[in-house]
Design an enzyme around this catalytic site. Structure first.
Site: not given
Ligand code: NAD
Length: 256
Positions: A32, A133, A161, A125, A107-108
Protein backbone atom coordinates in the site's frame (compact mmCIF):
# COMPACT_ATOMS: atom_id res chain seq x y z
CA UNK A 1 -1.75 4.30 13.94
CA UNK A 2 0.45 3.87 17.05
CA UNK A 3 4.06 2.98 16.38
CA UNK A 4 5.33 -0.44 17.37
CA UNK A 5 6.92 -0.36 20.81
CA UNK A 6 10.69 -0.44 21.00
CA UNK A 7 10.57 -3.67 22.97
CA UNK A 8 8.44 -5.38 20.29
CA UNK A 9 10.82 -4.21 17.56
CA UNK A 10 13.79 -5.47 19.57
CA UNK A 11 12.07 -8.80 20.16
CA UNK A 12 11.50 -9.25 16.42
CA UNK A 13 15.13 -8.30 15.79
CA UNK A 14 16.27 -10.95 18.28
CA UNK A 15 14.02 -13.60 16.75
CA UNK A 16 15.40 -12.83 13.29
CA UNK A 17 18.96 -12.92 14.59
CA UNK A 18 18.41 -16.30 16.22
CA UNK A 19 16.48 -17.89 13.33
CA UNK A 20 18.14 -20.32 10.94
CA UNK A 21 15.23 -20.73 8.49
CA UNK A 22 13.06 -17.63 8.68
CA UNK A 23 10.21 -17.32 6.22
CA UNK A 24 8.24 -14.17 5.42
CA UNK A 25 4.68 -14.25 4.07
CA UNK A 26 3.49 -10.97 2.58
CA UNK A 27 0.07 -9.71 1.60
CA UNK A 28 -1.32 -6.62 -0.06
CA UNK A 29 -0.52 -4.48 3.02
CA UNK A 30 3.20 -4.39 2.23
CA UNK A 31 2.46 -2.71 -1.10
CA UNK A 32 0.00 0.00 0.00
CA UNK A 33 2.92 2.36 0.68
CA UNK A 34 3.81 1.91 -3.01
CA UNK A 35 0.35 3.24 -3.93
CA UNK A 36 -1.30 -0.13 -4.70
CA UNK A 37 -4.56 -0.39 -2.75
CA UNK A 38 -5.15 -3.56 -0.75
CA UNK A 39 -8.40 -5.50 -0.87
CA UNK A 40 -9.98 -5.08 2.51
CA UNK A 41 -8.98 -1.67 3.87
CA UNK A 42 -11.56 1.14 3.49
CA UNK A 43 -11.28 2.38 -0.09
CA UNK A 44 -9.60 -0.90 -1.07
CA UNK A 45 -10.20 -2.81 -4.30
CA UNK A 46 -12.96 -4.93 -2.75
CA UNK A 47 -15.22 -1.88 -2.43
CA UNK A 48 -14.61 -0.91 -6.04
CA UNK A 49 -14.75 -4.20 -7.90
CA UNK A 50 -16.62 -7.45 -7.35
CA UNK A 51 -14.00 -10.08 -8.18
CA UNK A 52 -14.47 -12.01 -11.45
CA UNK A 53 -14.00 -15.63 -10.52
CA UNK A 54 -12.35 -18.22 -12.73
CA UNK A 55 -15.61 -19.94 -13.70
CA UNK A 56 -17.00 -16.64 -15.00
CA UNK A 57 -13.78 -15.90 -16.85
CA UNK A 58 -13.94 -19.27 -18.60
CA UNK A 59 -17.60 -19.09 -19.57
CA UNK A 60 -18.23 -15.42 -20.38
CA UNK A 61 -16.54 -13.36 -23.11
CA UNK A 62 -17.88 -10.21 -21.42
CA UNK A 63 -16.21 -11.26 -18.12
CA UNK A 64 -12.92 -11.74 -19.98
CA UNK A 65 -13.22 -8.32 -21.63
CA UNK A 66 -14.12 -6.77 -18.26
CA UNK A 67 -11.10 -8.34 -16.58
CA UNK A 68 -8.83 -6.81 -19.25
CA UNK A 69 -10.56 -3.41 -18.93
CA UNK A 70 -9.91 -3.54 -15.17
CA UNK A 71 -6.30 -4.61 -15.59
CA UNK A 72 -5.54 -1.78 -18.00
CA UNK A 73 -7.47 0.72 -15.84
CA UNK A 74 -5.04 -0.23 -13.05
CA UNK A 75 -1.99 0.12 -15.29
CA UNK A 76 -1.13 3.65 -14.23
CA UNK A 77 -0.87 2.39 -10.63
CA UNK A 78 0.51 -1.13 -11.12
CA UNK A 79 3.01 -0.51 -13.89
CA UNK A 80 4.62 2.51 -12.25
CA UNK A 81 4.64 1.17 -8.66
CA UNK A 82 8.08 0.97 -7.08
CA UNK A 83 9.21 -1.03 -4.04
CA UNK A 84 8.87 0.85 -0.75
CA UNK A 85 10.65 0.78 2.63
CA UNK A 86 8.92 -2.48 3.60
CA UNK A 87 10.07 -4.29 0.47
CA UNK A 88 13.57 -2.84 0.88
CA UNK A 89 13.75 -4.09 4.48
CA UNK A 90 12.67 -7.60 3.49
CA UNK A 91 15.22 -7.60 0.65
CA UNK A 92 17.92 -6.52 3.07
CA UNK A 93 17.01 -9.32 5.50
CA UNK A 94 17.28 -11.82 2.64
CA UNK A 95 20.61 -10.31 1.56
CA UNK A 96 21.95 -10.62 5.12
CA UNK A 97 20.90 -14.27 5.27
CA UNK A 98 18.30 -13.57 7.95
CA UNK A 99 15.29 -14.50 5.82
CA UNK A 100 15.46 -17.58 3.66
CA UNK A 101 12.22 -17.49 1.66
CA UNK A 102 9.57 -14.89 0.82
CA UNK A 103 6.12 -16.34 0.16
CA UNK A 104 3.88 -13.67 -1.31
CA UNK A 105 0.18 -13.40 -2.00
CA UNK A 106 0.96 -10.29 -4.02
CA UNK A 107 0.87 -10.21 -7.76
CA UNK A 108 2.80 -6.97 -8.24
CA UNK A 109 6.37 -8.29 -8.61
CA UNK A 110 7.70 -5.73 -6.11
CA UNK A 111 9.77 -8.19 -4.03
CA UNK A 112 11.80 -9.11 -7.10
CA UNK A 113 12.00 -5.42 -8.07
CA UNK A 114 13.41 -4.65 -4.61
CA UNK A 115 16.27 -7.11 -5.15
CA UNK A 116 15.07 -10.40 -3.66
CA UNK A 117 16.42 -13.07 -6.04
CA UNK A 118 13.70 -14.83 -8.07
CA UNK A 119 14.50 -18.20 -6.53
CA UNK A 120 13.78 -16.84 -3.03
CA UNK A 121 10.29 -15.53 -3.91
CA UNK A 122 7.28 -17.85 -4.11
CA UNK A 123 4.29 -16.20 -5.79
CA UNK A 124 1.34 -18.32 -4.72
CA UNK A 125 -1.23 -16.10 -6.47
CA UNK A 126 0.84 -15.62 -9.62
CA UNK A 127 1.74 -12.30 -11.21
CA UNK A 128 -0.10 -9.51 -12.96
CA UNK A 129 3.05 -8.27 -14.68
CA UNK A 130 2.55 -10.56 -17.69
CA UNK A 131 -0.10 -12.82 -19.26
CA UNK A 132 -0.27 -16.46 -20.28
CA UNK A 133 -2.42 -18.59 -22.55
CA UNK A 134 -4.62 -20.91 -20.47
CA UNK A 135 -4.37 -23.51 -23.25
CA UNK A 136 -0.69 -23.78 -24.16
CA UNK A 137 0.89 -21.58 -21.42
CA UNK A 138 2.50 -19.25 -23.98
CA UNK A 139 3.85 -16.12 -22.30
CA UNK A 140 2.63 -12.69 -23.46
CA UNK A 141 3.82 -9.20 -22.60
CA UNK A 142 0.93 -7.01 -21.44
CA UNK A 143 1.86 -4.27 -23.93
CA UNK A 144 1.10 -6.63 -26.82
CA UNK A 145 -2.21 -7.76 -25.32
CA UNK A 146 -3.22 -4.18 -24.56
CA UNK A 147 -2.47 -3.07 -28.12
CA UNK A 148 -4.61 -5.86 -29.56
CA UNK A 149 -7.46 -5.32 -27.07
CA UNK A 150 -7.62 -1.56 -27.57
CA UNK A 151 -7.46 -1.84 -31.34
CA UNK A 152 -10.21 -4.44 -31.74
CA UNK A 153 -12.25 -4.19 -28.52
CA UNK A 154 -12.29 -7.99 -28.62
CA UNK A 155 -10.79 -10.28 -25.99
CA UNK A 156 -7.27 -11.30 -26.92
CA UNK A 157 -6.83 -14.99 -27.74
CA UNK A 158 -3.61 -16.95 -28.12
CA UNK A 159 -2.06 -16.58 -31.58
CA UNK A 160 -0.59 -20.10 -31.26
CA UNK A 161 -3.56 -22.19 -30.10
CA UNK A 162 -6.59 -19.89 -29.91
CA UNK A 163 -6.87 -20.37 -26.11
CA UNK A 164 -7.99 -17.71 -23.64
CA UNK A 165 -5.24 -15.34 -22.56
CA UNK A 166 -5.29 -14.19 -18.92
CA UNK A 167 -2.99 -12.26 -16.62
CA UNK A 168 -0.73 -14.80 -14.90
CA UNK A 169 -2.67 -14.38 -11.66
CA UNK A 170 -4.70 -16.97 -9.76
CA UNK A 171 -8.36 -15.92 -9.60
CA UNK A 172 -10.89 -17.05 -7.03
CA UNK A 173 -12.05 -20.51 -8.11
CA UNK A 174 -8.88 -21.20 -10.11
CA UNK A 175 -6.74 -24.16 -9.04
CA UNK A 176 -3.74 -23.07 -6.99
CA UNK A 177 -0.41 -23.50 -8.80
CA UNK A 178 0.98 -26.87 -7.69
CA UNK A 179 4.71 -26.14 -7.66
CA UNK A 180 4.62 -22.81 -5.77
CA UNK A 181 2.13 -24.28 -3.28
CA UNK A 182 4.36 -27.29 -2.63
CA UNK A 183 7.41 -25.05 -2.21
CA UNK A 184 5.53 -22.74 0.16
CA UNK A 185 4.28 -25.64 2.25
CA UNK A 186 7.77 -27.08 2.53
CA UNK A 187 9.24 -23.69 3.48
CA UNK A 188 6.54 -23.20 6.15
CA UNK A 189 7.12 -26.69 7.60
CA UNK A 190 10.89 -26.22 7.73
CA UNK A 191 10.81 -22.67 9.10
CA UNK A 192 11.83 -21.85 12.64
CA UNK A 193 10.44 -18.31 12.40
CA UNK A 194 7.46 -17.30 10.29
CA UNK A 195 6.65 -13.61 9.86
CA UNK A 196 3.29 -12.70 8.27
CA UNK A 197 3.35 -9.11 7.01
CA UNK A 198 0.43 -7.03 5.72
CA UNK A 199 -2.16 -9.72 5.26
CA UNK A 200 -5.65 -9.96 6.72
CA UNK A 201 -4.96 -13.72 6.74
CA UNK A 202 -8.45 -14.56 5.53
CA UNK A 203 -7.59 -15.81 2.01
CA UNK A 204 -6.99 -19.57 2.04
CA UNK A 205 -4.88 -21.55 1.45
CA UNK A 206 -2.34 -18.72 1.97
CA UNK A 207 -3.66 -18.11 5.47
CA UNK A 208 -3.00 -21.74 6.39
CA UNK A 209 0.79 -21.33 6.19
CA UNK A 210 1.27 -19.40 9.46
CA UNK A 211 -0.62 -22.08 11.41
CA UNK A 212 1.26 -24.83 9.58
CA UNK A 213 4.58 -23.22 10.49
CA UNK A 214 3.47 -22.84 14.09
CA UNK A 215 2.39 -26.49 14.31
CA UNK A 216 5.78 -27.46 12.88
CA UNK A 217 7.53 -25.66 15.73
CA UNK A 218 8.19 -22.17 14.33
CA UNK A 219 7.69 -18.95 16.26
CA UNK A 220 4.99 -16.85 14.60
CA UNK A 221 5.10 -13.07 14.25
CA UNK A 222 2.31 -11.00 12.67
CA UNK A 223 2.81 -7.42 11.49
CA UNK A 224 -0.42 -5.73 10.42
CA UNK A 225 -2.29 -2.51 10.96
CA UNK A 226 -5.47 -4.33 11.95
CA UNK A 227 -6.12 -7.42 14.04
CA UNK A 228 -6.08 -10.75 12.19
CA UNK A 229 -7.78 -14.06 12.99
CA UNK A 230 -4.41 -15.61 13.79
CA UNK A 231 -3.25 -13.02 16.35
CA UNK A 232 -4.23 -15.40 19.15
CA UNK A 233 -1.73 -18.07 18.10
CA UNK A 234 1.11 -15.61 17.36
CA UNK A 235 4.13 -15.30 19.63
CA UNK A 236 4.40 -11.61 18.78
CA UNK A 237 1.96 -9.19 17.12
CA UNK A 238 3.12 -5.80 15.89
CA UNK A 239 0.11 -3.61 15.14
CA UNK A 240 2.06 -1.10 13.16
CA UNK A 241 2.80 0.52 9.82
CA UNK A 242 4.98 -1.93 7.92
CA UNK A 243 7.52 0.41 6.28
CA UNK A 244 8.66 2.27 9.40
CA UNK A 245 8.51 -0.82 11.65
CA UNK A 246 10.57 -3.06 9.35
CA UNK A 247 13.09 -0.29 8.68
CA UNK A 248 13.73 -0.01 12.41
CA UNK A 249 13.95 -3.78 12.82
CA UNK A 250 16.56 -4.07 10.06
CA UNK A 251 18.67 -1.37 11.73
CA UNK A 252 19.01 -3.68 14.73
CA UNK A 253 19.69 -6.95 12.88
CA UNK A 254 23.23 -7.91 11.96
CA UNK A 255 24.27 -10.01 8.97
CA UNK A 256 24.92 -13.72 9.59
P1 NAD B 1 -5.95 -7.82 2.43
O1 NAD B 1 -6.37 -6.58 1.69
O2 NAD B 1 -7.02 -8.80 2.78
O3 NAD B 1 -5.23 -7.41 3.78
C1 NAD B 1 -4.24 -6.43 3.81
C2 NAD B 1 -3.98 -6.09 5.27
O4 NAD B 1 -2.88 -5.20 5.31
C3 NAD B 1 -5.17 -5.39 5.95
O5 NAD B 1 -5.49 -6.09 7.13
C4 NAD B 1 -4.63 -3.98 6.25
O6 NAD B 1 -5.07 -3.49 7.50
C5 NAD B 1 -3.14 -4.18 6.27
N1 NAD B 1 -2.36 -3.02 5.81
C6 NAD B 1 -2.52 -2.30 4.69
N2 NAD B 1 -1.54 -1.38 4.56
C7 NAD B 1 -0.75 -1.52 5.67
C8 NAD B 1 0.42 -0.86 6.12
N3 NAD B 1 0.99 0.14 5.41
N4 NAD B 1 0.97 -1.24 7.30
C9 NAD B 1 0.39 -2.25 8.03
N5 NAD B 1 -0.71 -2.92 7.64
C10 NAD B 1 -1.27 -2.56 6.47
O7 NAD B 1 -4.78 -8.48 1.61
P2 NAD B 1 -4.30 -9.98 1.51
O8 NAD B 1 -4.43 -10.65 2.84
O9 NAD B 1 -3.00 -9.94 0.85
O10 NAD B 1 -5.38 -10.67 0.55
C11 NAD B 1 -5.77 -10.04 -0.63
C12 NAD B 1 -5.51 -10.82 -1.91
O11 NAD B 1 -5.61 -9.87 -2.97
C13 NAD B 1 -4.13 -11.38 -2.00
O12 NAD B 1 -4.27 -12.72 -2.12
C14 NAD B 1 -3.50 -10.80 -3.27
O13 NAD B 1 -3.32 -11.80 -4.24
C15 NAD B 1 -4.50 -9.84 -3.82
N6 NAD B 1 -4.02 -8.43 -3.89
C16 NAD B 1 -2.73 -8.18 -4.22
C17 NAD B 1 -2.27 -6.87 -4.28
C18 NAD B 1 -0.83 -6.64 -4.67
O14 NAD B 1 -0.24 -7.47 -5.37
N7 NAD B 1 -0.21 -5.54 -4.22
C19 NAD B 1 -3.12 -5.81 -3.97
C20 NAD B 1 -4.47 -6.12 -3.64
C21 NAD B 1 -4.91 -7.43 -3.60
Amino acid sequence: MPEASLSDLKQLGSLLSAARAAVVLTGAGISTESGIPDFRSPGGLWEKYRPIDFGEFMTSAEARRESWRRRFAMSSVLDSARPNRGHAAVAELVRRGRVHTVITQNIDGLHQASGVPDERVIEIHGSTTYATCLGCERHYELSEIRGRFEESGEEPVCTSCGGFVKTATISFGQPMPAVPMQRAETAACKSDLFVAIGSSLVVYPAASFPALAKRSGARLVIINREPTDLDDIADLVLRAEIGPALTRVVEGVAAE
